[in-house]
Write an enzyme that holds these catalytic residues in place. Structure first.
Site, PDB file in Angstrom:
ATOM      1  N   SER A 172       0.814  -1.216   0.000  1.00  0.00           N
ATOM      2  CA  SER A 172       0.000   0.000   0.000  1.00  0.00           C
ATOM      3  C   SER A 172       0.846   1.264   0.000  1.00  0.00           C
ATOM      4  O   SER A 172       0.636   2.176  -0.809  1.00  0.00           O
ATOM      5  CB  SER A 172      -0.926  -0.006   1.218  1.00  0.00           C
ATOM      6  OG  SER A 172      -1.768  -1.139   1.196  1.00  0.00           O
ATOM      7  N   GLY A 173       1.802   1.356   0.925  1.00  0.00           N
ATOM      8  CA  GLY A 173       2.619   2.556   1.012  1.00  0.00           C
ATOM      9  C   GLY A 173       3.505   2.752  -0.191  1.00  0.00           C
ATOM     10  O   GLY A 173       3.643   3.872  -0.708  1.00  0.00           O
TER      11      GLY A 173
ATOM     12  N   GLU B  22      -9.968 -11.756  14.820  1.00  0.00           N
ATOM     13  CA  GLU B  22     -10.725 -11.818  13.570  1.00  0.00           C
ATOM     14  C   GLU B  22     -10.759 -13.229  13.022  1.00  0.00           C
ATOM     15  O   GLU B  22     -11.830 -13.730  12.618  1.00  0.00           O
ATOM     16  CB  GLU B  22     -10.109 -10.852  12.555  1.00  0.00           C
ATOM     17  CG  GLU B  22     -10.391  -9.394  12.900  1.00  0.00           C
ATOM     18  CD  GLU B  22      -9.649  -8.407  12.016  1.00  0.00           C
ATOM     19  OE1 GLU B  22     -10.051  -7.225  11.976  1.00  0.00           O
ATOM     20  OE2 GLU B  22      -8.659  -8.791  11.357  1.00  0.00           O
TER      21      GLU B  22
ATOM     22  N   HIS C   7     -33.440   7.895  12.327  1.00  0.00           N
ATOM     23  CA  HIS C   7     -34.237   6.932  13.089  1.00  0.00           C
ATOM     24  C   HIS C   7     -35.039   6.013  12.168  1.00  0.00           C
ATOM     25  O   HIS C   7     -35.572   6.463  11.164  1.00  0.00           O
ATOM     26  CB  HIS C   7     -35.199   7.687  14.016  1.00  0.00           C
ATOM     27  CG  HIS C   7     -35.969   6.808  14.925  1.00  0.00           C
ATOM     28  ND1 HIS C   7     -35.416   6.195  16.023  1.00  0.00           N
ATOM     29  CD2 HIS C   7     -37.271   6.404  14.880  1.00  0.00           C
ATOM     30  CE1 HIS C   7     -36.333   5.460  16.634  1.00  0.00           C
ATOM     31  NE2 HIS C   7     -37.476   5.577  15.952  1.00  0.00           N
TER      32      HIS C   7
ATOM     33  N   THR D 284      -3.270  -0.294   6.701  1.00  0.00           N
ATOM     34  CA  THR D 284      -3.142   0.040   5.285  1.00  0.00           C
ATOM     35  C   THR D 284      -3.375   1.530   4.997  1.00  0.00           C
ATOM     36  O   THR D 284      -2.568   2.165   4.319  1.00  0.00           O
ATOM     37  CB  THR D 284      -4.112  -0.820   4.452  1.00  0.00           C
ATOM     38  OG1 THR D 284      -3.646  -2.173   4.475  1.00  0.00           O
ATOM     39  CG2 THR D 284      -4.175  -0.349   3.010  1.00  0.00           C
TER      40      THR D 284
ATOM     41  N   TYR E  79      -3.466  -3.510 -10.043  1.00  0.00           N
ATOM     42  CA  TYR E  79      -2.359  -2.734  -9.488  1.00  0.00           C
ATOM     43  C   TYR E  79      -1.217  -2.614 -10.484  1.00  0.00           C
ATOM     44  O   TYR E  79      -0.647  -1.536 -10.675  1.00  0.00           O
ATOM     45  CB  TYR E  79      -1.849  -3.399  -8.202  1.00  0.00           C
ATOM     46  CG  TYR E  79      -2.529  -2.898  -6.955  1.00  0.00           C
ATOM     47  CD1 TYR E  79      -1.948  -1.917  -6.171  1.00  0.00           C
ATOM     48  CD2 TYR E  79      -3.766  -3.403  -6.563  1.00  0.00           C
ATOM     49  CE1 TYR E  79      -2.571  -1.451  -5.027  1.00  0.00           C
ATOM     50  CE2 TYR E  79      -4.400  -2.947  -5.420  1.00  0.00           C
ATOM     51  CZ  TYR E  79      -3.799  -1.968  -4.662  1.00  0.00           C
ATOM     52  OH  TYR E  79      -4.419  -1.501  -3.532  1.00  0.00           O
TER      53      TYR E  79
ATOM     54  N   ASP F  26       4.377  -0.656   7.554  1.00  0.00           N
ATOM     55  CA  ASP F  26       4.557  -1.509   8.726  1.00  0.00           C
ATOM     56  C   ASP F  26       6.009  -1.654   9.149  1.00  0.00           C
ATOM     57  O   ASP F  26       6.294  -1.906  10.324  1.00  0.00           O
ATOM     58  CB  ASP F  26       3.972  -2.896   8.450  1.00  0.00           C
ATOM     59  CG  ASP F  26       2.463  -2.875   8.287  1.00  0.00           C
ATOM     60  OD1 ASP F  26       1.879  -1.776   8.307  1.00  0.00           O
ATOM     61  OD2 ASP F  26       1.863  -3.957   8.136  1.00  0.00           O
TER      62      ASP F  26
END
Length: 498
Positions: free
Chosen positions: A33-34, A217, A472, A347, A128, A339
Site C-alpha cells: 500500500s505505502g 478476527e 431513526h 493500510t 495494481y 509496517d
C-alpha cells in the site's frame, strides 16, 4: 527536520535523473500500500520512478504476498471476504424470528470459496500492475532489491535470476511486515495469517494463538465457517491497547454468541504432530488440545531480511526502521513507510505516509505524517470501530474528561430475541468539550466509525454531536442522543458523580 524536508526538491530530483547522475529519482522497494501510493504520486509529480516487487501474482510460497502487498493478498481484502462468508449463518439463525421457516445455513464449501477468492486477488494484482502503476508511468520490476550503498540497489530479477544494479536520488523502503512465530518445540507445524488463505482443506478443529485483532478476527471467522475454534492468549484479556469497555464487551459477546473456547492466561509451550497428521497443543500447565491446525497471530516483525541495510548505513531497532516525521531514516537519501517503521500498522496509514512523502519530495509541499485520530475497525462479530483516545489514555492525557456510553440491544437483534448487544461510547475533554474518542461495538461499526472519524478529526465538540439530527431508527443515532455523562474523570481520577 521540517526545514530540511520542506526544501523544494522536485526540480533538483528530476534533473538528477534527466542529467544521468542517477537512473531514477525514486526507487521503491516493496509494492504494498505505502510503496504503490508513494510511487504513483511521485510519478504524477514528474519524478522518474521504479518499483521493485518480488511477485506480480499472489499465492507462490514462500512469498504469498505480491503486488498490492499484505492487504491485497494475505490481509485486509481476503480477510474481509472471509468475514462476509462467516456471517451468513448468524443472519440465517435469526430468520425464523422474522417469519422465515425452514432456513438453514447449508454446507460451507471451502474449496469453492478459495477458488473465488483467488480469482478476485488475481484480478486485483493485475489492476495494481497494469492500471494503477503502469498508467501512472511507474516502471514495475518483478524483483527483490538489496542495498549496495545509500543510492544504489542490487536488483535480483525473479523470473530470470539475473542481477543488475540501479541507482536513485531517493530510495523508499516499503517492504511491510511478516508474521512472527515464537521458538517453541513443534512451531514448524503452525501456520500464520499467510498460509490460512491457501489451506487445501478447512481445519475442522483450529487453535488460534494470540490476542491482537488478527487473532480475534480469524477466531471469529473460522467459528462462523463452522470450525471448532479454541483461542489461547497468554494474558487476562485480549485486544491490548483498545478501550477497556470494548475489550470486555467483545469478550462477553463471544462467550454468549459464539462457540469459541476462550482460554486466557494460556501460553502454548509445545506442538506435537501425531501419526495421523493431527496436532496437539500443550500449554504451560500441561493441558492438551487436539486440533487439525494451529494458527499463530502473535505479532509481526519488519520484513528487512535480505535488504543489506548495513551497506547503506541505515539504522534499525530490532526488525523495524525508525524514521522522522517525514519518513526519513538516519540516511538522508533513504526513507521508509508502512509496517516496517512500526508506527501504526494499518493500510490507510501506509497510504497516508507514502502520499505525504511523495508530495514533500516531488510536489513542493511540506507534509509531515499525521498519526492522531486514526480510525480503525476490528472485524470481529460484533465489529469494533474506534477513533481517537481510549478512556484510559484520554484520562492520562487530558486529566478532566466526561464519558458517555450506552449498552443496548439493536432493533435487528431485539426483534428475533437474540442475546446480542451493542455498546457505544463517547469521550469528551471537559475543558474544550471536544470529542476526543469514539468507540462502538455493533453491526457495521467500520462503516459507522468512518463517518464519525471525519467529525472527530475536524475537532467536533459534544455540542456539535448534540446539534446533529439523528437518523431513526438506527443504532448510530445513539451517538447524537447521549445527553448525560455516565461518569467523569477529574485530574485523571474517575468520579462517578460531580
Amino acid at each position: 527536520q521540517r526545514q530540511l524536508a520542506s526544501v523544494p526538491t522536485r526540480l533538483a530530483s528530476s534533473l538528477s535523473a534527466q542529467e544521468g547522475e542517477y537512473d531514477y529519482d525514486l526507487v521503491v522497494i516493496g509494492g504494498g500500500s505505502g510503496g504503490v501510493r508513494a510511487s504513483r504520486i511521485s510519478s504524477s509529480h514528474g519524478a522518474k520512478v521504479a518499483l521493485l516487487e518480488t511477485r506480480l501474482l499472489h499465492g507462490m510460497a514462500p512469498h504469498y504476498s505480491a503486488i498490492g502487498g499484505t492487504c491485497v493478498n494475505v490481509g485486509c481484502v481476503p480477510k474481509k471476504l472471509m468475514v462476509f462468508a462467516s456471517r451468513y449463518p448468524g443472519e440465517i439463525k435469526e430468520m425464523e424470528g422474522y417469519g422465515w421457516k425452514g432456513a438453514t445455513p447449508g454446507q460451507f464449501d471451502w474449496k469453492t470459496f478459495l477458488a473465488n477468492k483467488n480469482a478476485e486477488i488475481t484480478r486485483l494484482n493485475n489492476v495494481y500492475n497494469n492500471f494503477v502503476l503502469k498508467n501512472a508511468g511507474v516502471e514495475v520490476i518483478e524483483a527483490t532489491g538489496a542495498f549496495t550503498g545509500p543510492n544504489s540497489i542490487s536488483v535480483h530479477h525473479t523470473s530470470t535470476g539475473e542481477t543488475s544494479t540501479i541507482t536513485a536520488k531517493n530510495i523508499l523502503i516499503a517492504v511491510g511486515g511478516w508474521p512472527f512465530k515464537p521458538s517453541i518445540p513443534g512451531i514448524e507445524h503452525a501456520i500464520t495469517s499467510n498460509e490460512i488463505f491457501y489451506l487445501e482443506e478447512q481445519p475442522k478443529r483450529l487453535v488460534v494463538v494470540g490476542g491482537g485483532f488478527i487473532a480475534l478476527e480469524f477466531a471469529n471467522i473460522m467459528d462462523g465457517l463452522g470450525s471448532d475454534v479454541t483461542l489461547m492468549y497468554r494474558k487476562d484479556l485480549f485486544l491490548r491497547g483498545f478501550d477497556m469497555d470494548m475489550r470486555e464487551h467483545l469478550k462477553e459477546e463471544m462467550e454468549n454468541n459464539s462457540n469459541i473456547n476462550l482460554r486466557f492466561n494460556t501460553d502454548p509451550k509445545e506442538i506435537v504432530k501425531k501419526e495421523d497428521g493431527t496436532l496437539v497443543v500443550i500449554d504451560q500447565d500441561g493441558n492438551e488440545v487436539e486440533c487439525d491446525a494451529v494458527l499463530y497471530a502473535t505479532g509481526r516483525k519488519g520484513k528487512i531480511d535480505g535488504l543489506n541495510l548495513e551497506s547503506a548505513g541505515v539504522k534499525t531497532e530490532g526488525s523495524f526502521i525508525p524514521v522522522d516525521e517525514y519518513s526519513r531514516t538516519n540516511v538522508e537519501s533513504i526513507y521508509a513507510v508502512g509496517d516496517v517503521t512500526d508506527r501504526i500498522a494499518l493500510t490507510p496509514v501506509a497510504l497516508m505516509e507514502g502520499h505525504r512523502l511523495a508530495d514533500t519530495l516531488f510536489g513542493g509541499m511540506d507534509r509531515p505524517v499525521d498519526h492522531e485520530y486514526v480510525a480503525s475497525t476490528v472485524f470481529t462479530t460484533p465489529e469494533i470501530g474506534t477513533v481517537g483516545y481510549t478512556e484510559e489514555d484520554a484520562a492520562a492525557k487530558f486529566g478532566d474528561i466526561d464519558v458517555y456510553k450506552n449498552r443496548f440491544r439493536a432493533m435487528k437483534h431485539s426483534f428475533p430475541k437474540s442475546d446480542t448487544y451493542s455498546l457505544m461510547k463517547l469521550i469528551v475533554e471537559t475543558k474544550t468539550q471536544r470529542v476526543v474518542g469514539c468507540h462502538v461495538a455493533t453491526d457495521g461499526a467500520g462503516e459507522m466509525i468512518q463517518g464519525v472519524a471525519i467529525a472527530v478529526k475536524m475537532g467536533a465538540t459534544k455540542d456539535d454531536f448534540d446539534a446533529t439530527i439523528g437518523i431513526h431508527p438506527t443504532s448510530a443515532e445513539e451517538l447524537v442522543t447521549m445527553r448525560t455523562p455516565s461518569y467523569h474523570y477529574r485530574n485523571g481520577v474517575k468520579v462517578d458523580k460531580l
